[in-house]
Design a protein around this motif. Structure first.
Motif, PDB file in Angstrom:
ATOM      1  N   ASP A  37      -7.165 -29.416   0.399  1.00  0.00           N
ATOM      2  CA  ASP A  37      -6.851 -30.357  -0.669  1.00  0.00           C
ATOM      3  C   ASP A  37      -8.040 -31.032  -1.108  1.00  0.00           C
ATOM      4  N   ALA A  51      -8.799 -37.778 -11.870  1.00  0.00           N
ATOM      5  CA  ALA A  51      -7.768 -37.932 -10.835  1.00  0.00           C
ATOM      6  C   ALA A  51      -6.537 -37.063 -11.466  1.00  0.00           C
ATOM      7  N   ASP A  52      -5.644 -36.705 -10.499  1.00  0.00           N
ATOM      8  CA  ASP A  52      -4.524 -35.884 -10.967  1.00  0.00           C
ATOM      9  C   ASP A  52      -3.515 -37.057 -11.809  1.00  0.00           C
ATOM     10  N   GLY A  53      -3.182 -36.546 -12.768  1.00  0.00           N
ATOM     11  CA  GLY A  53      -2.121 -37.406 -13.720  1.00  0.00           C
ATOM     12  C   GLY A  53      -2.848 -38.224 -14.790  1.00  0.00           C
ATOM     13  N   ASP A  54      -4.146 -37.932 -14.862  1.00  0.00           N
ATOM     14  CA  ASP A  54      -4.840 -38.680 -16.008  1.00  0.00           C
ATOM     15  C   ASP A  54      -4.858 -38.063 -17.329  1.00  0.00           C
ATOM     16  N   SER A  79      -1.470 -35.934 -18.554  1.00  0.00           N
ATOM     17  CA  SER A  79      -0.975 -35.590 -17.127  1.00  0.00           C
ATOM     18  C   SER A  79      -1.661 -34.201 -16.482  1.00  0.00           C
ATOM     19  N   ARG A  81      -3.883 -31.548 -13.764  1.00  0.00           N
ATOM     20  CA  ARG A  81      -3.675 -31.604 -12.322  1.00  0.00           C
ATOM     21  C   ARG A  81      -5.132 -30.903 -11.927  1.00  0.00           C
ATOM     22  N   LEU A  82      -5.638 -31.506 -11.052  1.00  0.00           N
ATOM     23  CA  LEU A  82      -7.079 -30.967 -10.498  1.00  0.00           C
ATOM     24  C   LEU A  82      -6.693 -29.777  -9.396  1.00  0.00           C
ATOM     25  N   VAL A  83      -7.610 -28.795  -9.737  1.00  0.00           N
ATOM     26  CA  VAL A  83      -7.590 -27.557  -8.612  1.00  0.00           C
ATOM     27  C   VAL A  83      -9.151 -27.192  -8.200  1.00  0.00           C
ATOM     28  N   ILE A  89      -9.655 -28.174 -14.206  1.00  0.00           N
ATOM     29  CA  ILE A  89      -8.272 -28.815 -14.818  1.00  0.00           C
ATOM     30  C   ILE A  89      -7.277 -27.639 -15.074  1.00  0.00           C
ATOM     31  N   ASP A  90      -6.046 -28.175 -14.776  1.00  0.00           N
ATOM     32  CA  ASP A  90      -4.767 -27.151 -15.104  1.00  0.00           C
ATOM     33  C   ASP A  90      -4.046 -28.240 -15.787  1.00  0.00           C
TER      34      ASP A  90
END
Length: 108
Positions: A37, A51-54, A79, A81-83, A89-90
């Motif tokens: 993670d 960050a996630d959610g940006d 919104s 999601r980082l992967v 970016i997803d």
């Protein structure tokens, strides 16, 4: 007993064990070693940490497979999601789930 790793793309548990890592039976994604993670610092085109959610804005026209037109400059993506991987970016853009490189977006 250690928790079984989950697929970093579709988050399904119980991947298949391959000779050099894991393979997801659901989406076919392959990755090496243990899923982690810890993504490190993922930065946008201006050097801001994401960050996630940006929410981000696209800074370059991006071509996509399938639908004509692609993604235009100035498109706001909410919104994210980082992967892990080369496309960090997803996100969902115009009803399509896409992976995008962080170098082509700026924090909104």
């Amino acid at each position: 007993m250690a928790d079984a790793p989950t697929c970093p793309i579709c988050t399904m548990p119980d991947p298949l064990t391959a000779e050099d890592g894991y393979e997801c039976a659901t989406c076919g994604h392959e990755w090496l070693g243990e899923a982690s993670d810890d993504l490190g610092d993922i930065r946008d085109a201006n050097g801001n940490v994401l960050a996630d959610g940006d929410a981000v804005t696209v800074v370059k026209d991006l071509k996509t497979d399938g639908k004509a037109g692609g993604i235009k400059v100035g498109t706001k993506i909410k919104s994210i999601r980082l992967v892990s991987g080369d496309h960090e970016i997803d996100a969902k853009v115009d009803g399509r789930q896409l992976l995008i490189k962080a170098a082509y977006v700026k924090k909104a």
